[in-house]
Design a protein around this motif. Structure first.
Motif, PDB file in Angstrom:
ATOM      1  N   UNK A   4      -3.417  -4.291   5.402  1.00  0.00           N
ATOM      2  CA  UNK A   4      -2.885  -3.493   4.303  1.00  0.00           C
ATOM      3  C   UNK A   4      -2.058  -2.377   4.918  1.00  0.00           C
ATOM      4  N   UNK A   5      -0.837  -2.190   4.420  1.00  0.00           N
ATOM      5  CA  UNK A   5      -0.050  -1.132   5.049  1.00  0.00           C
ATOM      6  C   UNK A   5       0.508  -0.162   4.029  1.00  0.00           C
ATOM      7  N   UNK A  33      -2.053   3.867  -0.021  1.00  0.00           N
ATOM      8  CA  UNK A  33      -2.749   2.697  -0.569  1.00  0.00           C
ATOM      9  C   UNK A  33      -3.280   1.757   0.501  1.00  0.00           C
ATOM     10  N   UNK A  34      -2.829   1.912   1.753  1.00  0.00           N
ATOM     11  CA  UNK A  34      -3.311   1.012   2.805  1.00  0.00           C
ATOM     12  C   UNK A  34      -4.823   1.140   2.981  1.00  0.00           C
ATOM     13  N   UNK A  35      -5.305   2.369   3.108  1.00  0.00           N
ATOM     14  CA  UNK A  35      -6.724   2.594   3.411  1.00  0.00           C
ATOM     15  C   UNK A  35      -7.593   2.194   2.220  1.00  0.00           C
ATOM     16  N   UNK A  48       3.498  -8.428  10.633  1.00  0.00           N
ATOM     17  CA  UNK A  48       2.144  -7.947  10.902  1.00  0.00           C
ATOM     18  C   UNK A  48       1.399  -7.483   9.661  1.00  0.00           C
ATOM     19  N   UNK A  49       2.130  -7.104   8.610  1.00  0.00           N
ATOM     20  CA  UNK A  49       1.453  -6.449   7.486  1.00  0.00           C
ATOM     21  C   UNK A  49       1.619  -7.252   6.197  1.00  0.00           C
ATOM     22  N   UNK A  50       0.697  -7.044   5.273  1.00  0.00           N
ATOM     23  CA  UNK A  50       0.665  -7.849   4.055  1.00  0.00           C
ATOM     24  C   UNK A  50       0.799  -7.048   2.769  1.00  0.00           C
ATOM     25  N   UNK A  51       0.763  -5.717   2.859  1.00  0.00           N
ATOM     26  CA  UNK A  51       0.973  -4.924   1.642  1.00  0.00           C
ATOM     27  C   UNK A  51       1.771  -3.661   1.935  1.00  0.00           C
ATOM     28  N   UNK A  52       2.461  -3.172   0.916  1.00  0.00           N
ATOM     29  CA  UNK A  52       3.124  -1.863   0.918  1.00  0.00           C
ATOM     30  C   UNK A  52       3.259  -1.519  -0.550  1.00  0.00           C
TER      31      UNK A  52
END
Lengths: 535, 197
Positions: free
Chosen positions: A378-379, A403-405, A394-398
């Motif tokens: 989550x990023x 919101x990552x954590x 490398x990442x699946x969300x923005x």
């Protein structure tokens, strides 16, 4: 005085400096960043003792500005459109408290999402808060409207929203400055309970705001920024809001539109002018950048009156930024276009800079995550969001700041293990800290990667608000010290970094990895300045 | 002169805004109106960037140039010059540096790009880096490119010299002279091409 060539953002900043502003508060966000940067760099602002501040986030910025208004001074808070979501609480409630010194919220929308995750229209927010909105159509108007906006705010007793878009924010033109206005003296509110929104007081204050709406409308009907321009061809009447007016004019080289036009740069809508236009003309065309705000207001859900054209009936595309071509076609002009783009022209997306610390962090994280199925990272919002693109992927969300954590926590609570969050230092202090506290309290099994490059990099290197304190903040929140792992994201430490990531991914609890290395852009800038100083 | 609409093109970090600033200063000193839309933010990190620069005797309305109406595309990178062809007027000029900036894996073959550029009747394709290097530093390449655009700008050369003095003056007379030379070298290339026609 000669005209100055200023960006729209800079014109607003200069307007503040000249119009008696005592303080400006902001969190950087494209396309609003240059307003506060200009004030911070201005010698005049320093001489006038204007307080220019980068805040931890838009909410703290807006509240600090409201405090300055409480003390009787003129103040501005600036943010991008999604920043207003963060500052929505003070924004909505400051409409109820009202102001003491003049207060302007400058909010920069980003239609076409040049640098954003959505294209929400802040005029909707202004209407929601029931306050006057200014929407300049040029750099000169943006400058003038800061003077006007402070006067209006103090006259009406409420904050004023100035809504701009990327195109005005980042376009340069000549601006003629006005005479300087002296800053207000310190002065407490006459009613010391004005800002106490206890229900009993808030109800009174809210009624006051509602009763004030007629005055807001009167100001709009009489505003020099709203204009009724006559035209002989009454088959169509045109409402052009903000920059939409320029695109309209662009289609008439002699700047004479055959149809009647209402130019709108101040809201609530100048109903007198709109009424006249509606009565005189057979049909109406609404030209507005952003959402079909005015168009929807005129149509209503029943849409039973005269034909209203705009974004809702396809005269103008439903999404995206306006431009002279789109407006020309809505007016019935033939398409203009040069040659097609040759098919060999390749896309050139933005990418992480050569030497960027995020590259090494992602390469190590990717390797550490190899044993697991994909889709666990989550990023957040920052340069490191570019890690979504090849070659990293490398990442699946923005989604939104911080919101990552919290998303990693929710996924971990559902049983996903490992669940990873990747967030930058500035985004962490903006909105990540509270989420990490939640995770610690609930003992959620997440691995938080705080890529610390000592700066707010994507917006051009503004200071990071907890420089060199990221590890200690995590410790203070209750993350176990042995699971706070500071690492050096360099190629030569790759194996070691992979090992650290692997260990923490397997830990059942909250762990924090902090790849720490200065942003290559700010580092180069410092080196150049040093070399120059030596000369 | 009634108006000049110019698309400046390049890759984030190549310094197209220094070209814009020089033309802008010269235009304002010549008493013209100007609007210049720039790209800030994420794209500056190695992505394609452009600036719409509009000069006019009358006040400029739109910050953006309408498609098919640009008088010139001025590009510091050959592939990027082609990205904005929909904006170029049929009689407009395409002026571009020939040196590619390759930061993507699928960058097309150079010769194919040059073939596309040569399809545009009014074009100037120049190797600004080499010309600038011969003058002393490849850093002046952007000024060579600007020089190549000069014959179409309808502005006085002295105004550009003033602009360079204003922009580089603080860094010393040598740099002003170097950039002036670069400007003249670029101008020469276009003038030679026009003479041959």
């Amino acid at each position: 005085m000669q005209k100055q060539l200023l960006l729209g953002d800079e014109a607003i900043a200069q307007g503040g400096i000249d119009a008696g502003m005592s303080g400006i508060y902001a969190y950087p966000g494209t396309p609003s960043t240059e307003i506060t940067e200009f004030v911070k760099a201005s010698k005049e602002a320093k001489e006038k003792n204007i307080s220019a501040n980068w805040a931890a986030n838009e909410k703290t910025a807006a509240e600090a500005a409201l405090g300055m208004s409480y003390a009787g001074k003129r103040t501005m808070t600036c943010m991008k459109h999604v920043g207003l979501n963060v500052a929505a609480d003070p924004f909505m409630n400051s409409a109820i408290t009202g102001v003491n010194g003049g207060m302007i919220y400058v909010v920069a929308d980003d239609p076409s999402m040049h640098s954003s995750q959505n294209e929400q229209d802040s005029r909707v927010f202004g209407k929601f808060a029931l306050i006057p909105i200014l929407e300049p159509s040029s750099q000169q108007e943006a400058y003038d409207m800061v003077h006007y906006g402070f006067d209006l705010s103090e006259k009406l007793g409420v904050p004023v929203l100035m809504r701009i878009t990327t195109r005005l924010a980042h376009s340069r033109s000549g601006v003629q400055r006005k005479n300087h206005v002296k800053q207000n003296d310190f002065k407490l509110p006459e009613d010391l309970r004005q800002f106490v929104l206890l229900p009993s007081i808030a109800r009174k204050q809210y009624k006051k705001l509602l009763n004030n709406q007629d005055n807001f409308l009167k100001e709009s009907n009489n505003s020099t920024y709203n204009k009724y321009i006559n035209g002989d061809d009454k088959s169509l009447g045109i409402i052009a809001c903000g920059l939409g007016y320029n695109y309209l004019m662009e289609n008439y080289p002699d700047r004479k539109v055959p149809n009647p036009v209402v130019k709108v740069s101040q809201y609530p809508l100048p109903v007198d002018m709109i009424n006249k236009l509606y009565d005189e003309c057979d049909e109406i065309l609404v030209i507005e950048d952003g959402y079909p705000v005015v168009e929807e207001m005129l149509k209503g859900p029943l849409n039973k009156g005269k034909k209203i054209h705009g974004r809702l009936d396809g005269y103008i595309p439903r999404d995206g930024e306006l431009n002279p071509n789109i407006v020309g076609e809505a007016l019935g002009f033939p398409k203009t276009k040069g040659e097609e783009i040759p098919s060999l022209v390749a896309m050139r997306p933005p990418s992480l800079c050569k030497g960027c610390s995020h590259i090494d962090a992602y390469l190590a994280l990717n390797e550490a995550l190899e044993p697991y199925t994909k889709g666990r990272v989550f990023s957040d919002i920052g340069c490191y969001t570019l890690g979504a693109l090849p070659p990293f992927e490398s990442i699946n969300t923005c989604v939104d700041m911080g919101a990552s954590i919290t998303m990693a926590k929710g996924a971990a609570d559902s049983g996903m293990f490992p669940a990873v969050a990747v967030i930058g230092d500035s985004t962490f202090t903006h909105s990540g800290i509270t989420g990490l506290l939640d995770a610690v309290n609930d003992k959620s099994s997440i691995t938080v990667v705080i890529v610390d490059n000592f700066t707010t990099a994507m917006t051009g290197g503004q200071p990071s608000s907890a420089l060199n304190r990221i590890g200690n903040i995590c410790k203070g929140l209750g993350v176990e010290e042995k699971h706070i792992r500071v690492m050096n994201p360099l190629k030569k430490h790759h194996e070691e970094n992979v090992k650290i990531f692997k260990e923490e991914l397997e830990y059942e609890g909250v762990s924090v990895c902090i790849p720490t290395r200065e942003c290559i852009q700010t580092l180069n800038r410092k080196m150049r300045a040093k070399a120059k100083a030596k000369k | 002169m009634k108006k000049k609409d110019i698309i400046l093109a390049g890759v984030g970090g190549q310094g197209i805004l220094s070209i814009a600033a020089t033309i802008g200063y010269a235009a304002v000193q010549s008493g013209l109106y100007l609007k210049q839309a720039e790209v800030h933010g994420m794209s500056q990190r190695g992505g394609d960037v452009q600036s719409h620069l509009r000069l006019s005797e009358n006040e400029v309305a739109s910050d953006l140039i309408p498609k098919g109406k640009a008088d010139m595309i001025l590009s510091v990178e050959p592939m990027e010059s082609l990205r904005y062809l929909p904006y170029l007027h049929k009689e407009g000029w395409l002026i571009t540096n020939s040196k590619p900036f390759i930061n993507i894996p699928n960058y097309p073959e150079e010769n194919l790009i040059f073939d596309e550029i040569k399809k545009i009747e009014n074009h100037v394709l120049l190797d600004a880096e080499t010309i600038a290097k011969d003058l002393g530093t490849s850093k002046a390449a952007n000024m060579v490119i600007l020089g190549a655009a000069f014959p179409f700008l309808d502005l006085e050369f002295e105004k550009f010299e003033e602009a360079l003095k204003f922009i580089f003056g603080k860094k010393g007379q040598d740099l002003v002279n170097l950039n002036t030379k670069a400007l003249k070298a670029g101008r020469q290339i276009t003038e030679n091409k026009l003479d041959k026609r």
